[in-house]
Design a protein around this motif. Structure first.
Motif, PDB file in Angstrom:
ATOM      1  N   PHE A 133      -2.684  -1.750   3.492  1.00 16.13           N
ATOM      2  CA  PHE A 133      -2.441  -2.018   1.810  1.00 16.13           C
ATOM      3  C   PHE A 133      -3.281  -1.033   1.229  1.00 16.13           C
ATOM      4  CE2 PHE A 133      -3.515  -3.834  -2.348  1.00 16.13           C
ATOM      5  CZ  PHE A 133      -2.401  -4.142  -2.596  1.00 16.13           C
ATOM      6  N   TYR A 134      -4.473  -0.876   1.797  1.00 16.90           N
ATOM      7  CA  TYR A 134      -5.541   0.046   1.183  1.00 16.90           C
ATOM      8  C   TYR A 134      -5.475   1.361   1.727  1.00 16.90           C
ATOM      9  CZ  TYR A 134      -7.901  -3.677  -1.258  1.00 16.90           C
ATOM     10  OH  TYR A 134      -7.899  -4.887  -2.161  1.00 16.90           O
ATOM     11  N   ASP A 135      -4.267   1.914   2.407  1.00 15.17           N
ATOM     12  CA  ASP A 135      -3.966   3.016   2.927  1.00 15.17           C
ATOM     13  C   ASP A 135      -4.829   3.377   3.920  1.00 15.17           C
ATOM     14  OD1 ASP A 135      -2.453   5.315   3.238  1.00 15.17           O
ATOM     15  OD2 ASP A 135      -3.432   6.490   1.897  1.00 15.17           O
ATOM     16  N   ASN A 136      -5.382   2.437   4.925  1.00 14.88           N
ATOM     17  CA  ASN A 136      -6.273   2.868   6.282  1.00 14.88           C
ATOM     18  C   ASN A 136      -7.488   3.407   5.751  1.00 14.88           C
ATOM     19  OD1 ASN A 136      -4.329   1.614   8.234  1.00 14.88           O
ATOM     20  ND2 ASN A 136      -3.108   3.202   7.345  1.00 14.88           N
ATOM     21  N   PRO A 137      -8.255   2.819   4.902  1.00 14.58           N
ATOM     22  CA  PRO A 137      -9.320   3.713   4.325  1.00 14.58           C
ATOM     23  C   PRO A 137     -10.460   3.904   5.507  1.00 14.58           C
ATOM     24  CG  PRO A 137      -9.711   1.313   3.691  1.00 14.58           C
ATOM     25  CD  PRO A 137      -8.275   1.557   4.229  1.00 14.58           C
ATOM     26  N   SER A 138     -10.600   3.176   6.642  1.00 10.54           N
ATOM     27  CA  SER A 138     -11.609   3.581   7.641  1.00 10.54           C
ATOM     28  C   SER A 138     -11.409   4.849   8.284  1.00 10.54           C
ATOM     29  CB  SER A 138     -11.385   2.438   8.731  1.00 10.54           C
ATOM     30  OG  SER A 138     -10.452   2.372   9.506  1.00 10.54           O
ATOM     31  N   GLU A 139     -10.308   5.374   8.244  1.00  9.37           N
ATOM     32  CA  GLU A 139      -9.640   6.550   8.842  1.00  9.37           C
ATOM     33  C   GLU A 139     -10.295   7.954   7.984  1.00  9.37           C
ATOM     34  OE1 GLU A 139      -5.608   6.736   9.792  1.00  9.37           O
ATOM     35  OE2 GLU A 139      -5.644   4.974  10.854  1.00  9.37           O
ATOM     36  N   ASN A 140     -10.871   7.656   6.845  1.00  2.00           N
ATOM     37  CA  ASN A 140     -11.226   8.719   5.678  1.00  2.00           C
ATOM     38  C   ASN A 140     -12.863   8.735   5.772  1.00  2.00           C
ATOM     39  OD1 ASN A 140      -8.517   9.019   5.103  1.00  2.00           O
ATOM     40  ND2 ASN A 140      -8.590   7.516   3.940  1.00  2.00           N
ATOM     41  N   LEU A 141     -13.465   8.002   6.620  1.00  2.00           N
ATOM     42  CA  LEU A 141     -14.902   8.272   6.545  1.00  2.00           C
ATOM     43  C   LEU A 141     -15.324   7.840   8.260  1.00  2.00           C
ATOM     44  CD1 LEU A 141     -15.511   4.905   6.567  1.00  2.00           C
ATOM     45  CD2 LEU A 141     -15.758   5.181   4.259  1.00  2.00           C
ATOM     46  N   LYS A 163     -11.158  -3.449   1.187  1.00  2.00           N
ATOM     47  CA  LYS A 163     -11.150  -3.307  -0.442  1.00  2.00           C
ATOM     48  C   LYS A 163     -12.571  -2.312  -0.760  1.00  2.00           C
ATOM     49  CE  LYS A 163     -12.847  -5.711  -4.649  1.00  2.00           C
ATOM     50  NZ  LYS A 163     -14.238  -5.514  -4.644  1.00  2.00           N
ATOM     51  N   TYR A 164     -13.706  -2.613   0.076  1.00  2.00           N
ATOM     52  CA  TYR A 164     -15.018  -1.689  -0.180  1.00  2.00           C
ATOM     53  C   TYR A 164     -14.794  -0.598   0.541  1.00  2.00           C
ATOM     54  CZ  TYR A 164     -17.279  -5.656  -2.641  1.00  2.00           C
ATOM     55  OH  TYR A 164     -17.912  -6.663  -3.443  1.00  2.00           O
ATOM     56  N   LEU A 165     -14.175  -0.370   1.602  1.00  2.00           N
ATOM     57  CA  LEU A 165     -13.963   0.967   2.325  1.00  2.00           C
ATOM     58  C   LEU A 165     -13.141   1.765   1.543  1.00  2.00           C
ATOM     59  CD1 LEU A 165     -13.208  -0.077   6.076  1.00  2.00           C
ATOM     60  CD2 LEU A 165     -15.170   0.909   5.071  1.00  2.00           C
ATOM     61  N   ASP A 166     -12.024   1.181   0.561  1.00  2.00           N
ATOM     62  CA  ASP A 166     -11.553   1.705  -0.104  1.00  2.00           C
ATOM     63  C   ASP A 166     -12.150   2.285  -1.409  1.00  2.00           C
ATOM     64  OD1 ASP A 166      -8.688   2.884  -1.265  1.00  2.00           O
ATOM     65  OD2 ASP A 166      -9.010   1.398  -2.882  1.00  2.00           O
ATOM     66  N   GLU A 167     -13.110   1.624  -1.748  1.00  2.00           N
ATOM     67  CA  GLU A 167     -13.930   2.103  -2.890  1.00  2.00           C
ATOM     68  C   GLU A 167     -14.868   3.234  -2.379  1.00  2.00           C
ATOM     69  OE1 GLU A 167     -16.171  -1.008  -5.042  1.00  2.00           O
ATOM     70  OE2 GLU A 167     -14.486  -2.332  -5.135  1.00  2.00           O
ATOM     71  N   ASN A 199     -13.964   5.412  -0.028  1.00  2.00           N
ATOM     72  CA  ASN A 199     -13.157   6.495  -0.048  1.00  2.00           C
ATOM     73  C   ASN A 199     -13.040   7.189  -1.524  1.00  2.00           C
ATOM     74  OD1 ASN A 199     -10.476   5.572   2.261  1.00  2.00           O
ATOM     75  ND2 ASN A 199     -12.476   6.252   2.552  1.00  2.00           N
ATOM     76  N   VAL A 200     -12.916   6.466  -2.556  1.00  2.00           N
ATOM     77  CA  VAL A 200     -12.952   6.962  -3.976  1.00  2.00           C
ATOM     78  C   VAL A 200     -14.067   7.613  -4.397  1.00  2.00           C
ATOM     79  CG1 VAL A 200     -12.511   6.446  -6.158  1.00  2.00           C
ATOM     80  CG2 VAL A 200     -10.999   5.188  -4.688  1.00  2.00           C
ATOM     81  N   ALA A 201     -15.152   6.967  -3.843  1.00  2.00           N
ATOM     82  CA  ALA A 201     -16.783   7.417  -4.186  1.00  2.00           C
ATOM     83  C   ALA A 201     -16.895   8.710  -3.275  1.00  2.00           C
ATOM     84  CB  ALA A 201     -17.587   6.375  -3.897  1.00  2.00           C
ATOM     85  N   GLY A 202     -16.216   8.961  -2.292  1.00  2.00           N
ATOM     86  CA  GLY A 202     -16.530  10.129  -1.505  1.00  2.00           C
ATOM     87  C   GLY A 202     -17.655  10.098  -0.402  1.00  2.00           C
TER      88      GLY A 202
END
Length: 487
Positions: free
Chosen positions: A97-105, A163-167, A169-172
């Motif tokens: 749902f959050y586009d797999n945010p763990s993969e971006n950090l 949700k927080y991992l997605d946030e 991602n947004v925060a860089g």
């Protein structure tokens, strides 16, 4: 909006009734949060079964339901998906749902009985000092770089994590350090996350109210390492006999740390005092403001992880020397009358033993060591007499008091703690159920140069009695009482 079929990737599905093309705006596993356009995931929890609330969720506007067994009554127009395990399904759905945010950090999980909060929090602090944008998911707090959020669980539910991992991602955010509890692993909260590394601190007596045996508790921890990918690292404490067990089936790159045995990252304590520790890590010396043998292990884990994540050795050592202690972890003040008060989260027999042995290794033995300690209610009862035994053997005076009694009778808990006290040590003990009064009494008993340890609650700012939470902060309370004595 996102299609149901797009968030079911990796979910093991047994049956589908309805269209998976239905559009969603949110996922919830608490029926009270359901609104129009949501998918409801029915989870069998320890206290309640979400399957009982499927009808309510549909009435409130759920357009899809994910469950382990289909309800008898199906509403037309609602999609029902039957899965093997709803908790596991939720984890994958949340990640998708959050586009797999763990993969971006670069996400690093820290697991073990003691030290999780300290290691995760200090890694967050170290990487912030190194100039990176960093995230933290811990017992004490959640940090999205510099933005702080309140933490409610050691390992949050999978929706909250993503949700927080997605946030982040947004925060860089580039690195995130996360406490991984045995409850979190067992309840599949970390499924669907991609970890860059895993750290194992130790394994001692805890959570046997939840895990039926120590072997089960150990194997749940081990499953976290079993699931690490090949490119990740697994860094374990091999002075703990379970350290090598964690590495048995992992595909990750294997690294070890130790103070006693042979390891990739080795440390020696050169000095240990209330001002801090002087350590020799591999071939280099470093001074840290943290105190005690257990923190020597924590520092070693931090050093190894930072190096494995690409930081230069010299920079890591410099940053370690700047680290500050974590709230409620061997947090101390010295009053004007030279009384030292230490607040520590030690709530297991091993953690209490470590803290008391650390204090005893530093003190001159000309002063009293007064320990204020209790045990939480609705938790593992077998550790209570052990805590009583350890406190009285390693302290000169002990005050048994309430921790978080929760739904249990505080007096019953105290009697179970007292069972561990040997006859010759009873003269050392007092029992005061009221925690504030117990702390006040310890302050009144203390003479200049004496040491007070207040154990069990650490960073917590509440006390839970009969289901009611009241404001209660050990550190603030002991500070107030010591200040009153100085007047």
């Amino acid at each position: 909006m996102i299609a149901l079929k797009d968030i079911l990737y990796k979910v093991t599905i047994n049956a589908v009734i309805g269209s998976t093309g239905v559009q969603l705006n949110a996922i919830h596993f608490d029926s009270r949060n359901i609104k129009n356009g949501c998918v409801f995931v029915a989870i069998k929890g320890t206290l309640s079964d979400g399957h009982q609330f499927i009808d309510r969720a549909v009435e409130q506007g759920a357009v899809a339901v994910v469950c382990e067994s289909m309800p008898e009554k199906l509403k037309e127009g609602v999609t029902y998906v039957e899965v093997d395990n709803s908790s596991r399904a939720l984890a994958f759905m949340a990640s998708n749902f959050y586009d797999n945010p763990s993969e971006n950090l670069k996400l690093v999980g820290v697991t073990g009985t003691n030290g999780k909060t300290t290691v995760a929090s200090l890694l967050y602090q170290l990487f912030k000092k190194a100039g990176y944008k960093v995230g933290l998911l811990s017992t004490v707090k959640i940090m999205v770089d510099t933005v702080e959020h309140k933490a409610t669980h050691t390992t949050p539910d999978s929706l909250t994590i993503n949700k927080y991992l997605d946030e982040m991602n947004v925060a860089g955010v580039e690195f995130c350090f996360m406490e991984v509890s045995s409850h979190g692993i067992h309840q599949h909260r970390t499924e669907g996350l991609r970890f860059e590394g895993g750290i194992f601190t130790n394994l001692t007596h805890d959570h046997l109210d939840y895990h039926s045996t120590f072997a089960e508790y150990r194997d749940v921890k081990k499953s976290f390492f079993d699931a690490l990918p090949e490119k990740a690292f697994a860094l374990v404490n091999v002075d703990d006999k379970n350290g090598l067990v964690m590495l048995q089936n992992t595909k990750a790159r294997k690294y070890t740390y130790a103070l006693k045995g042979y390891a990739d990252y080795k440390s020696q304590i050169l000095e240990n005092q209330f001002g801090g520790l002087l350590l020799k890590i591999n071939d280099s010396e470093v001074w840290t403001r943290l105190i005690g043998n257990f923190n020597a292990y924590n520092i070693l884990a931090i050093y190894g992880a930072a190096e494995l994540l690409g930081l230069e050795k010299v920079e890591v050592l410099r940053l370690i020397s700047e680290l500050e202690s974590v709230s409620g972890r061997f947090q101390y003040i010295i009053s004007n009358s030279k009384i030292t008060a230490i607040v520590d989260y030690a709530h297991t027999p091993d953690a209490l033993k470590n803290v008391l042995e650390t204090i005893n290794s530093i003190r001159t033995k000309n002063e009293e060591l007064i320990t204020v300690v209790g045990c939480g209610g609705d938790r593992d009862k077998t550790k209570r007499p052990k805590m009583g035994h350890i406190a009285t053997v390693l302290s000169t005076k002990v005050i048994f008091t309430s921790d978080n009694p929760r739904s249990e009778d505080p007096e019953t808990i105290l009697k179970e703690i007292e069972k561990g006290v040997e006859p010759q040590n009873f003269k050392k003990t007092l029992t005061i159920s009221d925690r504030a009064q117990a702390i006040k009494t310890a302050c009144q008993m203390a003479q200049p140069n004496d040491i007070i340890l207040i154990a069990g609650k650490g960073h917590e700012t509440y006390q839970e009695i009969k289901g009611i939470r009241s404001d209660f902060d050990d550190f603030k309370i002991v500070q107030e009482f010591l200040n009153q004595l100085n007047k």
